[in-house]
Enzyme design. Structure first.
Site, PDB file in Angstrom:
ATOM      1  N   SER A   1       0.855  -1.187   0.000  1.00 41.39           N
ATOM      2  CA  SER A   1       0.000   0.000   0.000  1.00 41.39           C
ATOM      3  C   SER A   1       0.890   1.235   0.000  1.00 41.39           C
ATOM      4  O   SER A   1       1.753   1.368  -0.856  1.00 41.39           O
ATOM      5  CB  SER A   1      -0.955  -0.035   1.211  1.00 41.39           C
ATOM      6  OG  SER A   1      -1.895   1.029   1.142  1.00 41.39           O
TER       7      SER A   1
ATOM      8  N   HIS B   1      -2.477  -1.095  -3.375  1.00 36.78           N
ATOM      9  CA  HIS B   1      -3.516  -0.088  -3.178  1.00 36.78           C
ATOM     10  C   HIS B   1      -3.101   1.195  -3.886  1.00 36.78           C
ATOM     11  O   HIS B   1      -2.021   1.731  -3.631  1.00 36.78           O
ATOM     12  CB  HIS B   1      -3.698   0.217  -1.689  1.00 36.78           C
ATOM     13  CG  HIS B   1      -4.084  -0.979  -0.869  1.00 36.78           C
ATOM     14  ND1 HIS B   1      -3.872  -1.039   0.495  1.00 36.78           N
ATOM     15  CD2 HIS B   1      -4.663  -2.161  -1.206  1.00 36.78           C
ATOM     16  CE1 HIS B   1      -4.314  -2.187   0.958  1.00 36.78           C
ATOM     17  NE2 HIS B   1      -4.795  -2.896  -0.065  1.00 36.78           N
TER      18      HIS B   1
ATOM     19  N   ASP C   1      -4.626  -4.621   5.951  1.00 40.31           N
ATOM     20  CA  ASP C   1      -4.947  -5.508   4.845  1.00 40.31           C
ATOM     21  C   ASP C   1      -3.776  -6.445   4.558  1.00 40.31           C
ATOM     22  O   ASP C   1      -2.635  -6.007   4.428  1.00 40.31           O
ATOM     23  CB  ASP C   1      -5.277  -4.691   3.589  1.00 40.31           C
ATOM     24  CG  ASP C   1      -5.782  -5.557   2.447  1.00 40.31           C
ATOM     25  OD1 ASP C   1      -6.349  -6.631   2.723  1.00 40.31           O
ATOM     26  OD2 ASP C   1      -5.622  -5.150   1.288  1.00 40.31           O
TER      27      ASP C   1
END
EC number: 3.1.1.61
Length: 351
Positions: A161, A187, A282
């Site tokens: 991310s 992400h 996540d």
């Protein structure tokens, strides 16, 4: 010396025109394009490859700018942010231009002459001739059947991310052109998945392409799910097939690293999974499930993470067999892929 090729990226049209009028007549400046948003700016930079980009601070603070900043570094493009806030030298997103030496800030009210002098100064060591395309490794010829049997049966999963673009470039730069099948969830903002994929493909020896529903992925291929409204899941098969499934966010994200990790549990003993820098959690639960099912699991360490959120959650859950600095992750993935699972277990047991 040739004039500085420049792109001006400012959302407000009146402000953009004032800047163009103030410096456009200088013999030291050649304005290549004017852009109002990040997507247009990325496309123009990728196509025209200017020496510098003068960009509004509001654009530079957007999360999607991470992809563009990596493109600038890859192409040796200097960028100068017009900032209403002082440069604090921080690593946080509020002041991205304080992170590294290729990023520069100027005050919003800077006059034309000092702005031109600043542009000349920061581009002095930039490339001046030709297009900055790094060489791609020659394509590996199609393998014969005997070589196919010698290939690793493992495959690689990577989740990332915030800060992940630079991290992915570091990891994938170690991968050979005939690397194990590799699946990535990053992400990023909507619409930037294709841009990220092109950037990674430009910098890596293996073929990097966006994830497509129903695609099969084999050695020498890296697929990236980023900026899409669907989760990437592995669906098995030889070579491995992927599916893209619309739905709701998982762990707050779509695509989700957890969704990808969970889908690989049936083949976990062949998996080498890495969770890189990023905000939130996540991927942590999915990494634990993979480890419990027999996968080799890695988390980026705190010292080299831009944001130690996702890797921290994985370490705290006991999901990571290794917590490694970023430069060691790519080589460790490849070494593990060369080993049989029994060899990996013996190596870990002796540590």
């Amino acid at each position: 010396m040739d004039p500085i090729s420049l792109i001006i990226a400012i959302p407000d049209r009146s402000r953009r025109r004032r800047v163009v009028q103030s410096i456009g007549s200088s013999p030291h400046i050649r304005i290549m394009a004017e852009t109002p948003d990040l997507m247009t700016t990325f496309a123009e930079v990728e196509e025209r490859q200017p020496l510098a980009v003068l960009i509004d601070g509001s654009l530079a603070r957007a999360p999607e700018f991470e992809v563009m900043r990596a493109l600038f570094a890859a192409l040796d493009v200097r960028w100068i942010v017009i900032s209403d806030a002082p440069d604090t030298g921080s690593r946080i997103a509020a002041s991205p231009w304080g992170r590294t030496s290729d990023l520069f800030a100027v005050a919003a009210d800077i006059a034309a002459e000092p702005l031109i002098d600043h542009l000349r100064s920061v581009t002095r060591t930039a490339r001046r001739n030709g297009r900055a395309e790094p060489p791609k490794a020659p394509a590996i010829p199609r393998s014969d059947e005997a070589h196919d049997r010698r290939r690793s049966k493992r495959f690689v999963l990577i989740g990332a991310s915030t800060g992940g673009v630079d991290a992915l470039l570091t990891v994938l730069s170690t991968f050979p052109a005939d690397c194990p099948p590799t699946f990535i969830v990053q992400h990023t903002g909507g619409g930037f998945g294709e841009s990220l994929t092109r950037l990674l493909d430009r910098q890596c020896q293996a073929r990097v392409r966006p994830a497509r529903h129903g695609d099969h992925v084999t050695h020498g291929e890296v697929v990236v799910a980023a900026g899409s409204r669907a989760h990437m899941r592995l669906a098995g098969g030889k070579p491995m097939r992927i599916t893209l499934e619309p739905g709701t966010p998982i762990s707050g994200h779509m695509p989700s690293v957890d969704a990808m990790f969970d889908s690989a549990i049936p083949g976990a003993k062949r998996v080498v999974a890495a969770l890189l820098t990023g905000m939130g959690r996540d991927g942590a639960a999915g990494l634990l499930a993979l480890r419990d099912a027999g996968a080799t699991t890695i988390a980026q360490d705190e010292a080299t993470s831009t944001v130690y959120g996702m890797p921290r959650a994985a370490v705290e859950l006991g999901a990571a067999m290794h917590s490694l600095p970023l430069p060691r992750i790519g080589p460790e993935i490849l070494r593990t892929c060369r080993e049989a699972p029994s060899e990996t277990n013996r190596r870990l047991a002796t540590r």
